[in-house]
Design a protein around this motif. Structure first.
Motif, mmCIF file in Angstrom:
data_model
loop_
_atom_site.group_PDB
_atom_site.id
_atom_site.type_symbol
_atom_site.label_atom_id
_atom_site.label_comp_id
_atom_site.label_asym_id
_atom_site.label_seq_id
_atom_site.Cartn_x
_atom_site.Cartn_y
_atom_site.Cartn_z
ATOM 1 N N ASP A 206 0.564 -1.134 0.097
ATOM 2 C CA ASP A 206 0.222 -0.146 0.056
ATOM 3 C C ASP A 206 1.167 1.543 0.242
ATOM 4 O O ASP A 206 1.838 1.621 0.868
ATOM 5 C CB ASP A 206 -0.395 0.133 1.161
ATOM 6 N N ARG A 207 0.778 2.214 -1.130
ATOM 7 C CA ARG A 207 1.410 3.364 -1.154
ATOM 8 C C ARG A 207 0.633 4.983 -0.136
ATOM 9 O O ARG A 207 -0.726 5.241 -0.100
ATOM 10 C CB ARG A 207 1.468 3.903 -3.150
ATOM 11 N N GLU B 192 -4.269 3.739 7.630
ATOM 12 C CA GLU B 192 -5.843 2.175 6.554
ATOM 13 C C GLU B 192 -4.991 1.771 6.596
ATOM 14 O O GLU B 192 -4.264 1.239 5.567
ATOM 15 C CB GLU B 192 -6.945 3.252 5.845
ATOM 16 N N GLY B 193 -5.405 0.001 7.062
ATOM 17 C CA GLY B 193 -6.075 -1.081 5.971
ATOM 18 C C GLY B 193 -4.493 -1.704 7.127
ATOM 19 O O GLY B 193 -4.217 -0.876 8.182
ATOM 20 N N TRP C 280 3.182 -0.878 5.071
ATOM 21 C CA TRP C 280 2.783 0.357 3.998
ATOM 22 C C TRP C 280 4.098 1.077 3.542
ATOM 23 O O TRP C 280 5.724 1.092 4.343
ATOM 24 C CB TRP C 280 2.350 1.174 4.544
#
Length: 289
Positions: free
Chosen positions: A233-234, A255-256, A260
């Motif tokens: 995830d960026r 988030e998530g 990251w």
């Protein structure tokens, strides 16, 4: 003692590994080609196997573990009726079975029942796993076989298709890191009432690195370091926050589930953060030139 020369070349190469060489051999080829000692690969392929081998150069080697943990995809042929001591076509035949009555449909039913989802595998004796400090393949060369604890893996997809040869099935597998395709082939043969081995294994993807972009070691392109985290995830951050991140600042969780990949306003990778409780902590801070 003289200090090691700092790496000056950095990036990610997506190699189409040829047959007959080890993954470490490929690392040596790229060390010579880029004149750089700091080179490593993300996930071993057997010498006889071909396909996607992700190789990191310079500071990209710090990110290899995020490549290694990603989903893998393979194509290979499962040959029914013959067992070998290596579970693949490179080994010596140890047993033969009459499996002329086995159909593709029989095999597909066994796969659906036993080889999809979370399963456990016993690593083959020819693997690189260490037991009591010694690699299994080293013990195997000495004629020693030891008990190996089963390891959990996940099979996301396992498809069998016919080939032009009777009782040879083309297998397309998507699986978690650490899965042994040769073990899948051998276990399938056993559950079908006989035995089997694997041949012509080709890895077609490592995460989002695919065979379509892979090239021979002598011609592969060196991609930017940022490509190493293309599956993560960026998170785009401000310049001020990038300065804090570069110094290892702990942050509130994003988030998530993470990890990251944090990028500065110039599009440069600053760090990879992982979840820790309700926070995000730096796993790798990427040094900037």
């Amino acid at each position: 003692m003289a200090r090691k020369k700092p790496a000056t070349t950095h990036g990610i190469a997506v190699v189409d590994k040829p047959t007959g060489v080890t993954s470490h051999d490929v690392v040596g080829m790229l060390r010579r080609r880029f004149n750089e000692r700091q080179v490593g690969h993300g996930g071993t392929l057997d010498p006889s196997a071909t396909g996607v081998l992700v190789v990191a150069v310079g500071k990209a080697t710090k990110l290899l573990r995020f490549v290694e943990k990603t989903k893998k995809a393979y194509l290979g042929e499962i040959v029914l009726g013959t067992e070998t001591n290596t579970l693949d076509a490179d080994g010596e035949i140890t047993a033969t079975h009459d499996m002329t009555g086995v159909t593709l449909e029989d095999a597909q039913l066994i796969v659906a029942e036993h080889f999809v989802g979370a399963i456990e595998q016993i690593p083959p004796m020819v693997s690189a796993i260490k037991i009591d400090g010694k690699r299994l393949h080293e013990l195997a060369r000495e004629g020693i076989e030891v008990d190996r604890p089963p390891r959990p893996v996940t099979i996301y997809s396992f498809q069998l298709m016919p080939t032009d040869e009777p009782h040879v099935f083309l297998a397309a597998v998507e699986c978690s890191s650490g899965t042994y395709i040769r073990t899948l082939a051998a276990d399938l043969g056993t559950l079908l009432g006989g035995g089997a081995h694997l041949r012509n294994l080709r890895r077609t993807a490592v995460g989002r690195f695919t065979i379509g972009e892979a090239q021979a070691p002598d011609h592969c392109e060196l991609l930017p370091v940022e490509e190493a985290v293309r599956t993560l995830d960026r998170i785009d951050i401000t310049r001020d926050l990038a300065d804090l991140v570069a110094n290892g600042r702990v942050l509130p969780a994003f988030e998530g589930d993470g990890p990251w990949a944090l990028f500065d306003p110039d599009g440069l990778l600053v760090a990879v953060y992982e979840a820790f409780g309700g926070e995000a902590k730096p796993a790798v801070v990427v040094p900037q030139n």
